[in-house]
Design a protein around this motif. Structure first.
Motif, PDB file in Angstrom:
ATOM      1  N   SER A 235       0.831  -1.206   0.000  1.00 27.24           N
ATOM      2  CA  SER A 235       0.000   0.000   0.000  1.00 27.24           C
ATOM      3  C   SER A 235       0.860   1.248   0.000  1.00 27.24           C
ATOM      4  O   SER A 235       1.969   1.275   0.544  1.00 27.24           O
ATOM      5  N   PHE A 236       0.320   2.302  -0.626  1.00 26.23           N
ATOM      6  CA  PHE A 236       0.965   3.607  -0.600  1.00 26.23           C
ATOM      7  C   PHE A 236      -0.093   4.668  -0.857  1.00 26.23           C
ATOM      8  O   PHE A 236      -1.228   4.362  -1.234  1.00 26.23           O
ATOM      9  N   THR A 237       0.276   5.917  -0.653  1.00 29.73           N
ATOM     10  CA  THR A 237      -0.658   7.041  -0.785  1.00 29.73           C
ATOM     11  C   THR A 237      -0.106   8.047  -1.775  1.00 29.73           C
ATOM     12  O   THR A 237       1.078   8.402  -1.722  1.00 29.73           O
ATOM     13  N   LEU A 238      -0.970   8.497  -2.709  1.00 30.11           N
ATOM     14  CA  LEU A 238      -0.560   9.479  -3.706  1.00 30.11           C
ATOM     15  C   LEU A 238      -1.794  10.246  -4.156  1.00 30.11           C
ATOM     16  O   LEU A 238      -2.765   9.647  -4.624  1.00 30.11           O
ATOM     17  N   MET A 239      -1.768  11.566  -4.005  1.00 29.38           N
ATOM     18  CA  MET A 239      -2.905  12.421  -4.372  1.00 29.38           C
ATOM     19  C   MET A 239      -2.659  13.045  -5.739  1.00 29.38           C
ATOM     20  O   MET A 239      -2.379  14.240  -5.869  1.00 29.38           O
ATOM     21  N   ASP A 240      -2.786  12.254  -6.804  1.00 29.13           N
ATOM     22  CA  ASP A 240      -2.584  12.760  -8.159  1.00 29.13           C
ATOM     23  C   ASP A 240      -3.919  13.035  -8.828  1.00 29.13           C
ATOM     24  O   ASP A 240      -4.852  12.225  -8.763  1.00 29.13           O
ATOM     25  N   GLY A 241      -3.982  14.177  -9.523  1.00 27.20           N
ATOM     26  CA  GLY A 241      -5.171  14.546 -10.278  1.00 27.20           C
ATOM     27  C   GLY A 241      -5.150  13.936 -11.666  1.00 27.20           C
ATOM     28  O   GLY A 241      -4.561  12.877 -11.904  1.00 27.20           O
ATOM     29  N   VAL A 242      -5.788  14.627 -12.604  1.00 33.67           N
ATOM     30  CA  VAL A 242      -6.010  14.085 -13.948  1.00 33.67           C
ATOM     31  C   VAL A 242      -4.685  13.696 -14.598  1.00 33.67           C
ATOM     32  O   VAL A 242      -3.717  14.452 -14.588  1.00 33.67           O
ATOM     33  N   VAL A 243      -4.659  12.489 -15.172  1.00 38.15           N
ATOM     34  CA  VAL A 243      -3.451  12.017 -15.860  1.00 38.15           C
ATOM     35  C   VAL A 243      -3.800  11.074 -17.013  1.00 38.15           C
ATOM     36  O   VAL A 243      -3.208  11.143 -18.073  1.00 38.15           O
ATOM     37  N   GLY A 244      -4.757  10.162 -16.832  1.00 40.62           N
ATOM     38  CA  GLY A 244      -5.142   9.252 -17.902  1.00 40.62           C
ATOM     39  C   GLY A 244      -5.981   9.950 -18.955  1.00 40.62           C
ATOM     40  O   GLY A 244      -6.984  10.599 -18.628  1.00 40.62           O
ATOM     41  N   LEU A 251     -16.262   9.916 -32.069  1.00 38.21           N
ATOM     42  CA  LEU A 251     -17.244  10.443 -31.122  1.00 38.21           C
ATOM     43  C   LEU A 251     -16.924  11.870 -30.689  1.00 38.21           C
ATOM     44  O   LEU A 251     -17.700  12.454 -29.922  1.00 38.21           O
ATOM     45  N   SER A 252     -15.803  12.420 -31.185  1.00 35.11           N
ATOM     46  CA  SER A 252     -15.368  13.777 -30.806  1.00 35.11           C
ATOM     47  C   SER A 252     -15.388  13.955 -29.292  1.00 35.11           C
ATOM     48  O   SER A 252     -15.957  14.908 -28.748  1.00 35.11           O
ATOM     49  N   THR A 253     -14.753  13.015 -28.618  1.00 34.59           N
ATOM     50  CA  THR A 253     -14.797  12.967 -27.156  1.00 34.59           C
ATOM     51  C   THR A 253     -13.403  12.716 -26.599  1.00 34.59           C
ATOM     52  O   THR A 253     -12.651  11.901 -27.126  1.00 34.59           O
ATOM     53  N   LEU A 254     -13.079  13.430 -25.521  1.00 35.48           N
ATOM     54  CA  LEU A 254     -11.873  13.164 -24.748  1.00 35.48           C
ATOM     55  C   LEU A 254     -12.294  12.499 -23.450  1.00 35.48           C
ATOM     56  O   LEU A 254     -13.106  13.036 -22.694  1.00 35.48           O
ATOM     57  N   TYR A 255     -11.758  11.306 -23.188  1.00 37.04           N
ATOM     58  CA  TYR A 255     -11.977  10.617 -21.920  1.00 37.04           C
ATOM     59  C   TYR A 255     -10.790  10.909 -21.011  1.00 37.04           C
ATOM     60  O   TYR A 255      -9.649  11.007 -21.464  1.00 37.04           O
ATOM     61  N   PHE A 256     -11.070  11.036 -19.709  1.00 35.18           N
ATOM     62  CA  PHE A 256      -9.980  11.340 -18.780  1.00 35.18           C
ATOM     63  C   PHE A 256     -10.278  10.768 -17.409  1.00 35.18           C
ATOM     64  O   PHE A 256     -11.433  10.507 -17.053  1.00 35.18           O
ATOM     65  N   ASP A 262     -12.098   6.507  -8.516  1.00 35.50           N
ATOM     66  CA  ASP A 262     -12.605   5.305  -9.165  1.00 35.50           C
ATOM     67  C   ASP A 262     -13.474   5.676 -10.363  1.00 35.50           C
ATOM     68  O   ASP A 262     -14.149   4.821 -10.935  1.00 35.50           O
ATOM     69  N   ARG A 263     -13.447   6.947 -10.766  1.00 33.38           N
ATOM     70  CA  ARG A 263     -14.356   7.431 -11.798  1.00 33.38           C
ATOM     71  C   ARG A 263     -13.640   7.706 -13.124  1.00 33.38           C
ATOM     72  O   ARG A 263     -12.459   8.022 -13.151  1.00 33.38           O
ATOM     73  N   LEU A 264     -14.420   7.589 -14.184  1.00 32.22           N
ATOM     74  CA  LEU A 264     -13.969   7.892 -15.540  1.00 32.22           C
ATOM     75  C   LEU A 264     -14.908   8.938 -16.114  1.00 32.22           C
ATOM     76  O   LEU A 264     -16.137   8.808 -16.019  1.00 32.22           O
ATOM     77  N   PHE A 265     -14.328   9.997 -16.723  1.00 30.48           N
ATOM     78  CA  PHE A 265     -15.113  11.131 -17.205  1.00 30.48           C
ATOM     79  C   PHE A 265     -14.885  11.343 -18.696  1.00 30.48           C
ATOM     80  O   PHE A 265     -13.946  10.798 -19.290  1.00 30.48           O
ATOM     81  N   SER A 266     -15.745  12.189 -19.282  1.00 33.77           N
ATOM     82  CA  SER A 266     -15.571  12.570 -20.686  1.00 33.77           C
ATOM     83  C   SER A 266     -15.984  14.025 -20.876  1.00 33.77           C
ATOM     84  O   SER A 266     -16.731  14.599 -20.070  1.00 33.77           O
TER      85      SER A 266
END
Length: 394
Positions: A235-244, A251-256, A262-266
């Motif tokens: 286990s470890f802890t890391l507070m990283d924001g948007v990266v993927g 579809l003219s869509t960016l997924y991130f 645990d969420r996936l957005f567009s």
């Protein structure tokens, strides 16, 4: 989508998911073809882990950011066709003159710390340089972040983009990029979408107008409830924001996705490319779904818009199609799929990934006699044909 059981239990029941993994290359620790004037006293291979890659017809490019001291080169190449499971020596790209920062020779026209790279349809490599040294320890900014474009026919720089102050923040860390070409072959008019992970946001660059702007939304931020990770019992802890990031041209869509969620957005790319947002403008961000655990790597098939992602706790690669809703477990291996840093879909339908055991690099628990780093290929048509019980995204 309804979840009736955790993915990790399914993985333990179903066999055959590791047999399809082709280990193309593997290393205990990365090894570089160092020039004679470099001293091994400056080198810390136990701090050197790749986070991004690109595959061309004859080379694989590897990005090794300077997360801690002693990273020899931040961008390197190996031949594409090597014996399976081999450990080729990395060659600095384009040459060692661009990588003097490891010895304290900081030159902002060179390469400081690169997390990811992308090739375009014009046989050019776009390199996103964060300008930040030792980002895990003391986050030392030594140069402004920049985009560098190399012509892969000559390995010469053909374009350099320095970002204006107004699109950055004091702790900006640019870590990923997507090249959005409106028409193949018109690479100079492409839009580039870049993730700012430490000061969460997106930076958009208009190649035709040579203009950049910043996009803000709460979905880019990490979730404190998902800042703890467990990979293979560590286990470890890391507070990283948007990266993927992943882009669907059809579809003219960016997924991130942020790392700590645990969420996936567009978001529609039309909202990104129309120019700088006006004050108080609301960005049309949508929640795509929730994953079984946090993930970093994200890619998409350009033939049917299937998303590929890797839930870290489950040491697996999974797919979800936003058009059909179908889910599949593509691969599972508790050893070989520890912390996939990046996934890439190739035109032959295969999926390539970097397996990094990042949790051990982060916690300084690397054992140099073990295989810690792998480039893996998953052949086309791997995984289950029926996906309703795979419980990957809901």
């Amino acid at each position: 989508m309804n979840v009736v059981g955790p993915l990790v239990l399914l993985c333990c029941i179903i066999g055959g998911y590791s047999s399809q993994l082709e280990v193309l290359n593997q290393w205990t620790l990365l090894n570089f073809d160092l020039p004679f004037e470099y001293s091994y006293e400056d080198i810390r291979l136990e701090n050197t882990v790749f986070t991004g890659f690109e595959v061309t017809s004859n080379r694989i490019f590897l990005a090794t950011p300077r997360l801690r001291v002693g990273v020899p080169a931040t961008l390197s190449t190996i031949p594409r066709n090597t014996p399976p499971g081999s450990s080729p020596v990395l060659q600095a790209f384009p040459d060692w003159s661009m990588h003097g920062a490891v010895r304290g020779d900081v030159n902002c026209t060179g390469l400081i710390s690169v997390y990811r790279i992308r090739a375009d349809s014009c046989n050019r490599l776009w390199v996103l340089d964060s300008g930040v040294m030792t980002s895990l320890d003391d986050f030392t900014r030594v140069c402004n972040p920049k985009l560098m474009v190399f012509d892969l026919r000559t390995d010469q720089i053909v374009r350099t983009v320095i970002f204006p102050r107004e699109v950055l923040r004091p702790s900006s860390l640019l870590t990923n990029l997507i090249i959005d070409e409106d028409v193949q072959g018109r690479c100079d008019s492409a839009f580039v979408y870049m993730s700012d992970t430490a000061s969460p946001g997106l930076v958009v660059y208009d190649g035709l107008k040579d203009q950049a702007w910043r996009i803000m939304h709460p979905a880019f931020f990490p979730d404190p409830d998902f800042s703890d990770y467990n990979v293979d019992g560590e286990s470890f802890t890391l507070m990283d924001g948007v990266v993927g990031l992943a882009h669907s041209p059809t579809l003219s869509t960016l997924y991130f996705q942020p790392l700590a969620t645990d969420r996936l957005f567009s978001i529609p790319t039309s909202a990104l490319t129309k120019g700088p947002p006006v004050e108080f403008e609301q960005m049309p961000v949508s929640l795509v779904g929730k994953k079984s655990s946090q993930g970093l790597g994200l890619t998409i098939s350009l033939t049917d818009d299937t998303l590929y992602f890797s839930p870290l706790t489950e040491t697996a690669v999974a797919t979800w199609n936003p058009v059909t809703g179908q889910q599949r477990l593509l691969a599972y291996d508790s050893e070989k799929l520890q912390f996939p840093a990046e996934l890439r879909w190739l035109n032959d339908g295969s999926v390539w990934l970097l397996s990094t055991r990042f949790q051990k690099f982060f916690k300084r628990t690397i054992i140099s006699s073990e295989i810690n780093l792998r480039i893996i290929r998953i052949p086309p048509k791997n995984g289950l044909s029926r996906g309703v019980n795979n419980h990957l995204l809901y």
